[in-house]
Design an enzyme around this catalytic site. Sequence first.
Site, PDB file in Angstrom:
ATOM      1  N   GLY A  91       0.841  -1.205   0.000  1.00 46.58           N
ATOM      2  CA  GLY A  91       0.000   0.000   0.000  1.00 46.58           C
ATOM      3  C   GLY A  91       0.872   1.248   0.000  1.00 46.58           C
ATOM      4  N   SER A  92       0.206   2.406  -0.048  1.00 49.32           N
ATOM      5  CA  SER A  92       0.958   3.650  -0.180  1.00 49.32           C
ATOM      6  C   SER A  92       1.721   4.007   1.098  1.00 49.32           C
ATOM      7  CB  SER A  92       0.012   4.786  -0.571  1.00 49.32           C
ATOM      8  OG  SER A  92      -1.073   4.865   0.338  1.00 49.32           O
ATOM      9  N   THR A  93       1.172   3.684   2.265  1.00 50.21           N
ATOM     10  CA  THR A  93       1.883   3.984   3.518  1.00 50.21           C
ATOM     11  C   THR A  93       3.070   3.039   3.668  1.00 50.21           C
ATOM     12  OG1 THR A  93      -0.338   4.392   4.390  1.00 50.21           O
ATOM     13  CG2 THR A  93       1.482   4.566   5.944  1.00 50.21           C
TER      14      THR A  93
ATOM     15  N   GLU B 195      -0.346 -10.766   3.354  1.00 48.44           N
ATOM     16  CA  GLU B 195      -0.089  -9.912   4.524  1.00 48.44           C
ATOM     17  C   GLU B 195      -0.326 -10.700   5.816  1.00 48.44           C
ATOM     18  OE1 GLU B 195      -1.149  -5.552   2.596  1.00 48.44           O
ATOM     19  OE2 GLU B 195      -2.743  -6.672   3.564  1.00 48.44           O
TER      20      GLU B 195
ATOM     21  N   GLY C 189      -6.642  -5.036   3.454  1.00 45.88           N
ATOM     22  CA  GLY C 189      -6.986  -5.699   2.196  1.00 45.88           C
ATOM     23  C   GLY C 189      -7.469  -4.761   1.118  1.00 45.88           C
ATOM     24  N   GLY C 190      -7.433  -3.438   1.420  1.00 41.51           N
ATOM     25  CA  GLY C 190      -7.811  -2.479   0.382  1.00 41.51           C
ATOM     26  C   GLY C 190      -6.950  -2.635  -0.863  1.00 41.51           C
TER      27      GLY C 190
HETATM   28  C1  5RP Z   1      -3.243  -3.746   1.276  1.00 38.38           C
HETATM   29  C2  5RP Z   1      -3.558  -3.135   2.589  1.00 38.38           C
HETATM   30  C3  5RP Z   1      -3.077  -1.744   2.823  1.00 38.38           C
HETATM   31  O1  5RP Z   1      -2.180  -1.766   3.887  1.00 38.38           O
HETATM   32  C4  5RP Z   1      -4.253  -0.861   3.133  1.00 38.38           C
HETATM   33  O2  5RP Z   1      -5.153  -0.921   2.038  1.00 38.38           O
HETATM   34  C5  5RP Z   1      -3.826   0.588   3.372  1.00 38.38           C
HETATM   35  O3  5RP Z   1      -3.363   1.153   2.184  1.00 38.38           O
HETATM   36  P1  5RP Z   1      -2.777   2.620   2.124  1.00 38.38           P
HETATM   37  O4  5RP Z   1      -1.546   2.653   2.972  1.00 38.38           O
HETATM   38  O5  5RP Z   1      -2.476   2.831   0.646  1.00 38.38           O
HETATM   39  O6  5RP Z   1      -3.834   3.561   2.622  1.00 38.38           O
HETATM   40  O7  5RP Z   1      -4.168  -3.719   3.455  1.00 38.38           O
HETATM   41  O8  5RP Z   1      -3.874  -4.991   1.123  1.00 38.38           O
END
Ligand code: 5RP
Length: 226
Positions: A28-30, A102, A94-95
């Site tokens: 993810g981006s973070t 994970e 899971g976004g």
């Molecule tokens: C990926 C995830 C990500 O950690 C979650 O969706 C957060 O994403 P972001 O840091 O881009 O907001 O669970 O499966």
Amino acid sequence: MSDIQKKNAGEAAAAYIEPGMVVGLGTGSTAAWFVKALAARNLEGLRCVPTSERTADLARELGLTLSTLEDTPRLDVTVDGADEIGPDLALIKGGGAALLREKLVWEASSRCLCIADAAKVVPTLGAFRLPIEVVAFGHKTTAARINAVLAAHDIGEATVRQADRGLVRTDGGNLIYDAAPGIIANPVQLAADLKAITGVVEHGLFLGLTTLAIVGQDEGVEILEG
Ligand code: 5RP
């Protein structure tokens, strides 16, 4: 959603890593901010286990040494993002459709640090659509069972995740169903009920897996301990 908050969280998490550690890299981006900050520290003897092909590509590009769960079955620490951080540091993830890898990496880690921007902290889980990873074979049958479970928990129907070019596939070739936004009043029971359905590979409820969340602010971070 704030990029500076995500960056602050990712950079703060990199300070927790010591030379020689085996480190799980989230998706993810973070998590990408963490990977960049970790690579910049140039620590000796690190081995990193990525939770997705996307993260593996980024880490490789930045010169981090990669390993796999097969070669390094125990990890010192995993750092990963979240879609929601609820009471007791119960999470929805899971976004980015990487929830299965994970969770495998998180569960193999002695410690998991959750990193996120401040908007991810919520009083009750469920406003973000709960992702559920499902085997493609017979997925509509599985979805009917999922929806019966969700209805029993007063949560609306799950729908299959679409991308521009068709159904979203995970790195493992599975599909993602996203439950409608709702209030997840009993995450422990919902997790158990979803896991009991044949065809459900994993769900995005990460319960009891982290004791520390690093929440980025516009300046610095706030630490939440569970
Ligand atoms: C990926 C995830 C990500 O950690 C979650 O969706 C957060 O994403 P972001 O840091 O881009 O907001 O669970 O499966």
